[in-house]
Design a protein around this motif. Structure first.
Motif, PDB file in Angstrom:
ATOM      1  N   SER A 183       0.861  -1.187   0.000  1.00  0.00           N
ATOM      2  CA  SER A 183       0.000   0.000   0.000  1.00  0.00           C
ATOM      3  C   SER A 183       0.889   1.225   0.000  1.00  0.00           C
ATOM      4  CB  SER A 183      -0.913   0.005   1.229  1.00  0.00           C
ATOM      5  OG  SER A 183      -1.700   1.169   1.263  1.00  0.00           O
ATOM      6  N   ASN A 184       0.684   2.120  -0.968  1.00  0.00           N
ATOM      7  CA  ASN A 184       1.491   3.338  -1.085  1.00  0.00           C
ATOM      8  C   ASN A 184       2.992   3.031  -1.093  1.00  0.00           C
ATOM      9  OD1 ASN A 184      -0.874   4.939  -1.044  1.00  0.00           O
ATOM     10  ND2 ASN A 184      -0.904   4.904   1.192  1.00  0.00           N
ATOM     11  N   ASP A 185       3.361   2.000  -1.878  1.00  0.00           N
ATOM     12  CA  ASP A 185       4.761   1.595  -2.064  1.00  0.00           C
ATOM     13  C   ASP A 185       5.423   1.086  -0.787  1.00  0.00           C
ATOM     14  OD1 ASP A 185       4.689   2.343  -4.806  1.00  0.00           O
ATOM     15  OD2 ASP A 185       5.029   4.434  -4.231  1.00  0.00           O
ATOM     16  N   LYS A 186       4.626   0.720   0.200  1.00  0.00           N
ATOM     17  CA  LYS A 186       5.142   0.148   1.442  1.00  0.00           C
ATOM     18  C   LYS A 186       4.474  -1.196   1.698  1.00  0.00           C
ATOM     19  CE  LYS A 186       7.612   3.724   3.064  1.00  0.00           C
ATOM     20  NZ  LYS A 186       9.029   3.655   3.517  1.00  0.00           N
ATOM     21  N   ALA A 187       5.095  -1.999   2.541  1.00  0.00           N
ATOM     22  CA  ALA A 187       4.437  -3.216   3.029  1.00  0.00           C
ATOM     23  C   ALA A 187       3.679  -2.842   4.296  1.00  0.00           C
ATOM     24  CB  ALA A 187       5.457  -4.306   3.323  1.00  0.00           C
ATOM     25  N   THR A 188       2.395  -3.081   4.271  1.00  0.00           N
ATOM     26  CA  THR A 188       1.577  -2.763   5.442  1.00  0.00           C
ATOM     27  C   THR A 188       0.852  -4.026   5.881  1.00  0.00           C
ATOM     28  OG1 THR A 188      -0.113  -1.248   6.304  1.00  0.00           O
ATOM     29  CG2 THR A 188      -0.453  -2.061   4.097  1.00  0.00           C
ATOM     30  N   GLY A 189       0.677  -4.210   7.174  1.00  0.00           N
ATOM     31  CA  GLY A 189       0.129  -5.481   7.627  1.00  0.00           C
ATOM     32  C   GLY A 189      -0.690  -5.397   8.891  1.00  0.00           C
ATOM     33  N   SER A 190      -1.379  -6.502   9.151  1.00  0.00           N
ATOM     34  CA  SER A 190      -2.159  -6.678  10.379  1.00  0.00           C
ATOM     35  C   SER A 190      -1.663  -7.919  11.087  1.00  0.00           C
ATOM     36  CB  SER A 190      -3.647  -6.822  10.059  1.00  0.00           C
ATOM     37  OG  SER A 190      -4.205  -5.584   9.689  1.00  0.00           O
ATOM     38  N   ALA A 191      -1.544  -7.810  12.398  1.00  0.00           N
ATOM     39  CA  ALA A 191      -1.081  -8.922  13.223  1.00  0.00           C
ATOM     40  C   ALA A 191      -2.197  -9.376  14.154  1.00  0.00           C
ATOM     41  CB  ALA A 191       0.132  -8.497  14.049  1.00  0.00           C
ATOM     42  N   ARG A 192      -2.265 -10.682  14.363  1.00  0.00           N
ATOM     43  CA  ARG A 192      -3.177 -11.256  15.343  1.00  0.00           C
ATOM     44  C   ARG A 192      -2.381 -12.254  16.183  1.00  0.00           C
ATOM     45  NH1 ARG A 192      -5.364  -7.554  13.584  1.00  0.00           N
ATOM     46  NH2 ARG A 192      -7.489  -7.332  12.755  1.00  0.00           N
ATOM     47  N   SER A 193      -2.837 -12.473  17.413  1.00  0.00           N
ATOM     48  CA  SER A 193      -2.071 -13.332  18.308  1.00  0.00           C
ATOM     49  C   SER A 193      -2.905 -14.464  18.879  1.00  0.00           C
ATOM     50  CB  SER A 193      -1.471 -12.502  19.447  1.00  0.00           C
ATOM     51  OG  SER A 193      -0.459 -13.241  20.108  1.00  0.00           O
ATOM     52  N   VAL A 194      -2.237 -15.282  19.690  1.00  0.00           N
ATOM     53  CA  VAL A 194      -2.871 -16.404  20.366  1.00  0.00           C
ATOM     54  C   VAL A 194      -2.946 -16.093  21.856  1.00  0.00           C
ATOM     55  CG1 VAL A 194      -2.088 -18.054  18.642  1.00  0.00           C
ATOM     56  CG2 VAL A 194      -0.641 -17.603  20.640  1.00  0.00           C
ATOM     57  N   LEU A 195      -3.746 -16.856  22.555  1.00  0.00           N
ATOM     58  CA  LEU A 195      -3.998 -16.588  23.967  1.00  0.00           C
ATOM     59  C   LEU A 195      -2.699 -16.501  24.766  1.00  0.00           C
ATOM     60  CD1 LEU A 195      -6.272 -16.265  26.103  1.00  0.00           C
ATOM     61  CD2 LEU A 195      -6.084 -18.727  26.496  1.00  0.00           C
ATOM     62  N   GLY A 196      -2.532 -15.390  25.472  1.00  0.00           N
ATOM     63  CA  GLY A 196      -1.409 -15.247  26.390  1.00  0.00           C
ATOM     64  C   GLY A 196      -0.140 -14.695  25.776  1.00  0.00           C
ATOM     65  N   PHE A 197      -0.107 -14.493  24.444  1.00  0.00           N
ATOM     66  CA  PHE A 197       1.123 -14.004  23.813  1.00  0.00           C
ATOM     67  C   PHE A 197       0.928 -12.569  23.342  1.00  0.00           C
ATOM     68  CE2 PHE A 197       4.165 -13.267  20.405  1.00  0.00           C
ATOM     69  CZ  PHE A 197       5.341 -13.670  21.021  1.00  0.00           C
ATOM     70  N   ASN A 198       1.845 -11.686  23.734  1.00  0.00           N
ATOM     71  CA  ASN A 198       1.741 -10.263  23.405  1.00  0.00           C
ATOM     72  C   ASN A 198       2.427  -9.989  22.070  1.00  0.00           C
ATOM     73  OD1 ASN A 198       1.988  -7.382  23.296  1.00  0.00           O
ATOM     74  ND2 ASN A 198       1.664  -7.321  25.504  1.00  0.00           N
ATOM     75  N   VAL A 199       1.645  -9.941  21.006  1.00  0.00           N
ATOM     76  CA  VAL A 199       2.206  -9.748  19.672  1.00  0.00           C
ATOM     77  C   VAL A 199       2.725  -8.323  19.496  1.00  0.00           C
ATOM     78  CG1 VAL A 199       0.076  -9.064  18.481  1.00  0.00           C
ATOM     79  CG2 VAL A 199       1.848 -10.311  17.234  1.00  0.00           C
ATOM     80  N   TYR A 200       2.122  -7.351  20.177  1.00  0.00           N
ATOM     81  CA  TYR A 200       2.588  -5.962  20.078  1.00  0.00           C
ATOM     82  C   TYR A 200       4.030  -5.855  20.579  1.00  0.00           C
ATOM     83  CZ  TYR A 200       3.018  -0.959  21.059  1.00  0.00           C
ATOM     84  OH  TYR A 200       3.455   0.335  21.112  1.00  0.00           O
ATOM     85  N   GLU A 201       4.324  -6.488  21.713  1.00  0.00           N
ATOM     86  CA  GLU A 201       5.690  -6.430  22.262  1.00  0.00           C
ATOM     87  C   GLU A 201       6.681  -7.142  21.339  1.00  0.00           C
ATOM     88  OE1 GLU A 201       5.603  -7.976  26.225  1.00  0.00           O
ATOM     89  OE2 GLU A 201       4.561  -6.220  27.054  1.00  0.00           O
ATOM     90  N   ALA A 202       6.244  -8.233  20.717  1.00  0.00           N
ATOM     91  CA  ALA A 202       7.126  -8.948  19.785  1.00  0.00           C
ATOM     92  C   ALA A 202       7.447  -8.078  18.572  1.00  0.00           C
ATOM     93  CB  ALA A 202       6.477 -10.254  19.354  1.00  0.00           C
ATOM     94  N   ILE A 203       6.433  -7.363  18.070  1.00  0.00           N
ATOM     95  CA  ILE A 203       6.653  -6.461  16.932  1.00  0.00           C
ATOM     96  C   ILE A 203       7.586  -5.320  17.348  1.00  0.00           C
ATOM     97  CG2 ILE A 203       5.513  -4.758  15.447  1.00  0.00           C
ATOM     98  CD1 ILE A 203       3.075  -6.686  15.408  1.00  0.00           C
ATOM     99  N   ALA A 204       7.405  -4.822  18.573  1.00  0.00           N
ATOM    100  CA  ALA A 204       8.237  -3.712  19.063  1.00  0.00           C
ATOM    101  C   ALA A 204       9.717  -4.092  19.084  1.00  0.00           C
ATOM    102  CB  ALA A 204       7.782  -3.288  20.458  1.00  0.00           C
ATOM    103  N   GLU A 205      10.003  -5.380  19.295  1.00  0.00           N
ATOM    104  CA  GLU A 205      11.389  -5.856  19.270  1.00  0.00           C
ATOM    105  C   GLU A 205      12.004  -5.735  17.877  1.00  0.00           C
ATOM    106  OE1 GLU A 205      13.547  -7.336  21.747  1.00  0.00           O
ATOM    107  OE2 GLU A 205      12.134  -6.209  22.988  1.00  0.00           O
ATOM    108  N   CYS A 206      11.163  -5.593  16.863  1.00  0.00           N
ATOM    109  CA  CYS A 206      11.628  -5.486  15.475  1.00  0.00           C
ATOM    110  C   CYS A 206      11.514  -4.054  14.964  1.00  0.00           C
ATOM    111  CB  CYS A 206      10.814  -6.416  14.568  1.00  0.00           C
ATOM    112  SG  CYS A 206      10.669  -8.115  15.157  1.00  0.00           S
ATOM    113  N   ALA A 207      11.423  -3.097  15.873  1.00  0.00           N
ATOM    114  CA  ALA A 207      11.095  -1.709  15.510  1.00  0.00           C
ATOM    115  C   ALA A 207      12.075  -1.103  14.520  1.00  0.00           C
ATOM    116  CB  ALA A 207      11.020  -0.851  16.778  1.00  0.00           C
ATOM    117  N   GLU A 208      13.349  -1.515  14.563  1.00  0.00           N
ATOM    118  CA  GLU A 208      14.338  -0.905  13.668  1.00  0.00           C
ATOM    119  C   GLU A 208      14.060  -1.220  12.192  1.00  0.00           C
ATOM    120  OE1 GLU A 208      15.909  -5.044  14.345  1.00  0.00           O
ATOM    121  OE2 GLU A 208      14.895  -3.501  15.544  1.00  0.00           O
ATOM    122  N   LEU A 209      13.220  -2.237  11.947  1.00  0.00           N
ATOM    123  CA  LEU A 209      12.880  -2.607  10.570  1.00  0.00           C
ATOM    124  C   LEU A 209      11.569  -1.967  10.104  1.00  0.00           C
ATOM    125  CD1 LEU A 209      13.719  -6.411  10.879  1.00  0.00           C
ATOM    126  CD2 LEU A 209      15.050  -4.705   9.613  1.00  0.00           C
TER     127      LEU A 209
END
Length: 567
Positions: free
Chosen positions: A384-410
């Protein structure tokens, strides 16, 4: 897919026995109440009899006095006020509630929904510029804005005041808005932090009513919109949310707003709507406009003043919903084929897929569908607009937002919460992101979190189940996060000869428990794979909820089977 059965802990036998005696109910039902933090008669009374009088004072929320004063000042000075909201269900119901209520008292109003594809999520530069260029001096931003630092600086430079009504977690610094209403602010002492975005807008209107001595019943006429928001945004149905959802569902079933009635008519749903019916029947239709084209169409529908007006808008919404379903089905099929064709994906602990041609509006849904088949944190990306844009979903008990934050430099940007998030990155970073995200998830996730869980509230015998038992269960609704529909387990069960497969994938069951002649009718959606073992007479344990089945005007109790484990 194999599931783990986890038995909920009670609150001690003495506590359960005391509550059972004081309420004159079955100990198993008292045990469920204790599991939900209800320990005495008075707490049970508040739980079973929600009251709108128990809603918290809106002025307990930080900045509420500033927000209400600024709104009142704008009306007194005949300023133009813009109601700004996100394009999802929570945002569109919030805009419809606040705009729909205020237009009864003031006409210098308009609303603005950002374009998902051109502007993206939240308060946009385009939106603030549009407000200024069109003479709006006050913006009420709903379900967004808590991280809009740059946009608030832009608004202040342009002389536009903004009242933020958000419920997402703030960043380290708050935006410099005129007022920031968010119960998750660290400096906010509001007694309930889990409101939806629409809920925060409702509290602003409640504060306005109190200050202007407007009868609250005028505002309560919009509780059906709030119930749709609470259900669709999957916020905990406890405290204020339980009260508002309870009365909102009553209004939705008895006297819905014309727009909501038109959606219900098109959904084909018959019978009393509950939270689940809203989540699967109403929410996706409201969402469809913003996913496929522009969410303004959903606002037009929700703000319809008459049923006749609503019908035309509802037909357009239904058409977009059909498109959404088609995209959903085709992209899910492609995504699952990608996983299945890559041997390495079978053993991975996360899923990150990219296809530049996938429709941006449904990738969050597709992520959830993939988790149904491969139970692990999942991110679906498109271009979208020459970028990769995405949606994340998680499983019970796992914080996907924090996992994504670990990859913030990318990443260019990201946001969200524990179970759902959005992100944007350069297309050239996708492979590096896939590798790092898999590494982060593998380090953090436990083996148990990779197996779907069913929480069993109580083990009971079929002989306990009768109409009185069910009637008390029903009074525990509305069900949702932190007040889920009770799940029971019964052991040493066999099926009678009448058990059969429906439509090749579901089971129609007639169950007997060892030592009893009572036969319980049951339905098991997607459980046809168990038929051969059941038909062979094998004994098993069954996990289920209890519901009423209305078939040809014959109402009977039925078990909705969630899982089976053979003895």
């Amino acid at each position: 897919m194999e599931k783990r059965w986890v038995y909920a802990r009670g609150g001690g036998d003495d506590n359960v026995a005391e509550l059972s005696a004081s309420l004159n109910i079955n100990p198993s039902l008292a045990g469920i109440l204790v599991q939900r933090g209800i320990h005495n008669f008075d707490e049970a009374k508040h739980f079973f009899r929600p009251s709108l009088e128990d809603l918290h004072d809106p002025f307990l929320m930080k900045d509420m006095d500033r927000a209400v004063d600024r709104l009142t000042e704008a009306i007194a000075n005949e300023e133009k006020i813009l109601i700004y909201g996100d394009y999802d269900v929570d945002g569109t119901t919030a805009v419809s509630l606040v705009y729909g209520f205020l237009r009864r008292y003031y006409d210098q109003l308009d609303y603005y929904i950002p374009d998902r594809y051109k502007e993206g999520y939240g308060i946009s530069e385009t939106g603030i510029r549009w407000a200024h260029d069109n003479g709006f001096s006050l913006v009420i931003a709903l379900d967004c804005g808590i991280k809009a630092i740059d946009r608030m600086n832009q608004a202040n430079e342009l002389g536009v005041d903004v009242i933020i009504c958000d419920h997402h977690l703030p960043g380290e610094n708050l935006p410099a808005a005129y007022a920031v209403l968010d119960p998750k602010r660290v400096d906010c002492s509001y007694p309930f932090t889990e409101l939806s975005g629409c809920g925060v807008g409702f509290k602003l209107m409640q504060g306005f009513c109190q200050q202007q001595t407007i009868d609250h019943m005028e505002l309560f006429g919009f509780l059906d919109l709030l119930a749709v928001s609470i259900a669709s945004d999957i916020v905990p149905i406890v405290d204020e949310n339980r009260i508002m959802a309870y009365y909102g569902l009553k209004k939705l079933n008895d006297q819905p707003l014309p727009g909501l009635k038109a959606i219900m008519d098109n959904s084909g749903y018959r019978g009393e709507l509950d939270i689940s019916a809203v989540v699967f029947g109403i929410g996706p239709r409201i969402n469809a406009m913003g996913r496929i084209s522009h969410a303004r169409g959903s606002i037009q529908l929700l703000l319809s003043r008459t049923e006749e007006e609503a019908k035309g808008f509802a037909l357009k919404v239904e058409g977009k919903n059909v498109e959404r379903r088609n995209y959903d089905a085709s992209i899910t099929k492609e995504a699952l084929e990608m996983i299945e064709s890559n041997e390495g994906d079978h053993t991975a602990r996360s899923t990150v897929l990219y296809n530049k041609d996938w429709h941006k509006g449904v990738i969050g849904i597709v992520a959830s569908r993939c988790i149904e088949k491969y139970y692990r944190p999942t991110i679906i990306l498109t271009e979208s607009n020459d970028k990769a844009t995405g949606s994340a979903r998680s499983v019970l008990g796992f914080n996907v937002y924090e996992a994504i934050a670990e990859c913030a430099e990318l990443l260019d940007q990201f946001g969200g919460h524990q179970y759902a998030a959005g992100l944007t990155m350069d297309i050239k970073n996708i492979t590096a992101f896939q590798d790092k995200f898999e590494r982060v998830v593998s380090e953090r996730i436990t083996d148990d979190q990779l197996v779907p869980q069913i929480e069993i509230n109580q083990s009971i015998d079929f002989d306990m189940i009768n109409q009185k038992f069910f009637n008390i269960l029903k009074q525990m609704s509305p069900f949702g996060p932190q007040n889920m529909q009770p799940v029971f387990a019964t052991h040493k069960v066999i099926a009678t000869a009448n058990t059969r497969v429906l439509k090749g994938e579901h089971l129609k069951l007639f169950l007997k428990q060892n030592g009893s002649n009572k036969v319980m009718e049951a339905i098991g959606f997607g459980l046809a794979a168990y038929y051969d073992m059941i038909a062979a007479g094998m004994s098993f344990s069954v996990a289920y909820t209890i519901e009423e089945n209305n078939y040809r005007d014959r109402v009977s109790l039925q078990l909705n089977v969630k899982d089976i484990k053979f003895d």
